[in-house]
Design an enzyme around this catalytic site. Structure first.
Site, short mmCIF file in Angstrom:
data_model
loop_
_atom_site.label_atom_id
_atom_site.label_comp_id
_atom_site.label_asym_id
_atom_site.label_seq_id
_atom_site.Cartn_x
_atom_site.Cartn_y
_atom_site.Cartn_z
N PHE A 5 6.29 74.37 -31.90
CA PHE A 5 6.25 75.74 -33.01
C PHE A 5 6.62 76.17 -31.81
CE2 PHE A 5 7.00 77.16 -36.60
CZ PHE A 5 8.70 76.77 -37.27
N CYS B 143 2.60 71.26 -31.62
CA CYS B 143 2.78 69.94 -31.80
C CYS B 143 2.99 69.31 -30.29
CB CYS B 143 4.49 69.76 -32.35
SG CYS B 143 4.44 70.06 -33.54
N LYS C 280 7.10 58.46 -34.33
CA LYS C 280 6.83 58.80 -35.28
C LYS C 280 7.68 58.94 -36.60
CE LYS C 280 5.61 63.56 -33.16
NZ LYS C 280 6.07 63.44 -31.60
N GLU D 281 16.68 67.06 -27.90
CA GLU D 281 15.68 66.50 -27.74
C GLU D 281 16.76 65.24 -26.69
OE1 GLU D 281 11.81 64.06 -26.89
OE2 GLU D 281 12.61 64.50 -28.50
N HIS E 78 4.40 63.09 -38.49
CA HIS E 78 4.46 63.95 -36.97
C HIS E 78 2.59 64.12 -37.56
CE1 HIS E 78 4.48 66.53 -34.53
NE2 HIS E 78 5.81 67.43 -34.85
#
Length: 450
Positions: free
Chosen positions: A436, A188, A368, A347, A373
Site C-alpha cells: 500500500f 504488504c 492468498k 499485476e 492476506h
C-alpha cells in the site's frame, strides 16, 4: 573475489492453515481454505465479518513452556514470529526450539530483519480513559484527568508491545542474535523487503546469517474497520469460504489473514562449513516505488515491472529467453494476487511486460485465495511456499477461480495444484509483494546447485 552467495537453510511459519511446515504445505497443495467467521471480536455488524485466523496456536507447544514464558507479555504477532523463528532455527541446525545454540556460529554475526506490524491495542482501557476525561461543556480533554486515569488503567508493558520494532527485540533476545537488527513497515511488501535486504546484508559481508521474515495480525476492530472503509475487502458475508478469488471476474476484494513467516538466510561457505543443508539459493532482489498515489497502483504496473526485472537481472536471468529445457526461465511466480479488482489485472499486465511471450508459459498463482492476506507476513510465507515448490516440483493453486477475468489471462493454476516433476520440476521462482503506497518488492530463488 567472487560475490558471496546466500542460501536458505531454515524456514518456519505460522499460518491460518497450520504451523507445521509440512501440514500447512500439504493443505495448500490440496487447495484447502482457512477462511471463516471472525472469532476475535464481535464482527456481526461489520460489512466483512470473516477472516483467515490462526486457530489453536500455543507458543509453549513450539518453544516449550519455559522459553515461551520469557515472552509472556508479547503481542500475538510477536508470538507468531517467535514460533516461526524457532522452527527455522531448528531446521537450520542451529539448535533446538528453545533457542539453545548448538552450532558453531558467532552470534555477533547473526542478525534479524523483520517486516513486523503493529502490536496489540488496548482499546477498551484507552477508549474508557478518553471518554472519562472528556469534558463536554468545554469540548476538550481534561489532560490531568487523562494522565491520572491512564496511569490507573493502561499497562506500560502493553503500550511498549504496541511498537512494531519490539518483535525484533524479542527474536534477538530469544536466540541471542547480536548482529544487524532492522524492522520495516512497507505494508504488504514488508517481509519480502526484509528478506531481500537481509540477503543484501549477507552478500556485502555485514553478517554471516540472518533471521528474515515478517509477522502481523490486523484482525482487530481498527484493522478491519480501516480496510472496510477503504472498500478493499470482500463483503461476501454469505460466501466467505470462496470470498478470496484472485484473478476471477467476480472478485470484490481481499480477505484478512494473520500469521508469520521466518527464514534463516546464510552465506553459502558459512553454511557448508558447519554442515548445514541449503534448501534453496536467493538469486536476486528488486525493490522500487510507484511514485504515484498512496491508495492506487500505477495503472500500467511500471513499478512492479521494474522490481521483477531488477530481481531477475541480479539473478542473471533473461525473462524472455527459454531455459535449457526450452521452458520459461521462471517456472513459478508467487503472485501478490490479493483479489482486489485493481491489483490482479495490473499485476498480470506487469508480468506480461517483463516476460513477454513467455509470460503465458509460467505458473502464476496466489495462495492468498487459501490463507487470506497476511499483510506484512504475506511475502515471507509466500517465499517459503516458493522454496517448497522447488523442493517438491509442485505449484499451489489459485482456488475459487471459476470465472476467469479476460484481463487476467495467464496460467493462474486454477483450483488444483500443478505437478511439474515430469516436466523438469521447479528450478526458479519469483515471489512478488506490492505494498500500500506503491512499494514493490520481488525476490528470486532457485534450486541450490553446489
Amino acid at each position: 573475489m567472487s560475490p558471496r552467495r546466500v542460501v536458505i537453510t531454515g524456514m518456519g511459519w505460522v499460518t491460518p492453515l497450520g504451523s507445521d511446515l509440512e501440514t500447512a504445505w500439504a493443505r495448500l497443495l490440496r487447495g484447502e481454505c482457512a477462511i471463516g467467521p471472525v472469532s476475535k471480536f464481535d464482527a456481526g455488524s461489520f460489512a466483512t465479518n470473516f477472516a483467515a485466523e490462526v486457530r489453536g496456536f500455543d507458543l509453549g507447544g513450539v518453544m516449550g513452556a519455559e522459553s515461551a514464558g520469557r515472552h509472556a507479555g508479547a503481542g500475538e504477532g510477536t508470538r507468531f514470529a517467535l514460533a516461526a523463528a524457532a522452527m527455522a532455527w531448528e531446521q537450520a541446525g542451529l539448535g533446538d526450539r528453545t533457542g539453545r545454540l548448538t552450532a558453531p556460529v558467532d552470534l555477533d554475526r547473526m542478525g534479524v530483519y523483520m517486516g513486523s506490524g503493529e502490536g496489540p491495542h488496548d482499546y477498551g482501557n484507552f477508549f474508557a480513559t478518553a471518554l472519562a476525561s472528556w469534558r463536554g461543556d468545554a469540548r476538550a480533554v481534561d489532560t490531568p484527568a487523562f494522565a491520572r486515569l491512564g496511569l490507573e488503567r493502561l499497562s506500560a508493558l502493553r503500550e511498549i508491545e504496541q511498537e512494531p520494532q519490539v518483535s525484533i527485540s524479542h527474536l534477538a533476545r530469544a536466540f541471542g542474535c547480536r548482529g544487524p537488527s532492522f524492522n520495516c513497515m512497507t505494508a504488504c511488501a514488508a517481509s519480502t523487503q526484509a528478506a531481500g535486504e537481509a540477503y543484501e546484508i549477507i552478500k556485502r559481508g555485514d553478517a554471516d546469517l540472518m533471521f528474515a521474515g515478517g509477522e502481523h495480525s490486523m484482525i482487530h476492530i481498527l484493522g478491519m474497520t480501516g480496510f472496510i472503509r477503504l472498500t478493499a475487502m470482500s463483503t461476501r458475508r454469505d460466501e466467505f469460504a470462496s470470498a478470496s478469488r484472485p484473478f476471477d471476474r467476480t472478485r470484490d476484494g481481499f480477505v484478512m489473514g494473520e500469521g508469520a513467516g521466518v527464514l534463516v538466510l546464510e552465506e553459502l561457505g558459512h553454511a557448508l562449513a558447519r554442515g548445514a543443508r541449503p534448501l534453496a539459493e536467493v538469486a536476486g532482489f528488486g525493490s522500487t516505488a510507484d511514485a504515484y498515489r498512496i491508495t492506487d497502483i500505477q495503472p500500467e504496473g511500471l513499478g512492479a515491472r521494474r522490481a521483477m526485472a531488477a530481481a531477475l537481472r541480479q539473478a542473471g536471468i533473461d525473462p524472455r529467453t527459454p531455459d535449457a529445457r526450452g521452458r520459461a526461465p521462471v517456472q513459478y511466480i508467487s503472485a501478490h494476487g490479493t483479489g482486489t479488482p485493481e491489483n490482479d489485472g495490473i499485476e498480470t499486465a506487469a508480468v506480461k511486460g517483463v516476460f513477454g511471450p513467455l509470460a503465458s508459459k509460467t505458473c502464476f498463482s496466489s495462495i492468498k485465495s487459501m490463507t487470506g492476506h497476511l499483510i506484512q507476513a504475506a511475502g515471507a510465507v509466500e517465499l517459503i511456499a516458493c522454496v517448497l515448490a522447488i523442493r517438491d516440483g509442485k505449484v499451489p493453486p489459485t482456488i475459487n477461480l471459476r470465472e476467469p477475468d479476460p484481463e487476467c489471462d495467464l496460467d493462474h493454476v486454477p483450483n488444483e495444484a500443478r505437478d511439474l516433476t515430469d516436466r523438469g520440476g521447479v528450478e526458479v521462482c519469483l515471489s512478488n509483494s506490492f505494498g500500500f503506497g506503491g512499494q514493490n518488492d520481488s525476490i528470486c530463488v532457485r534450486r541450490f546447485v553446489g
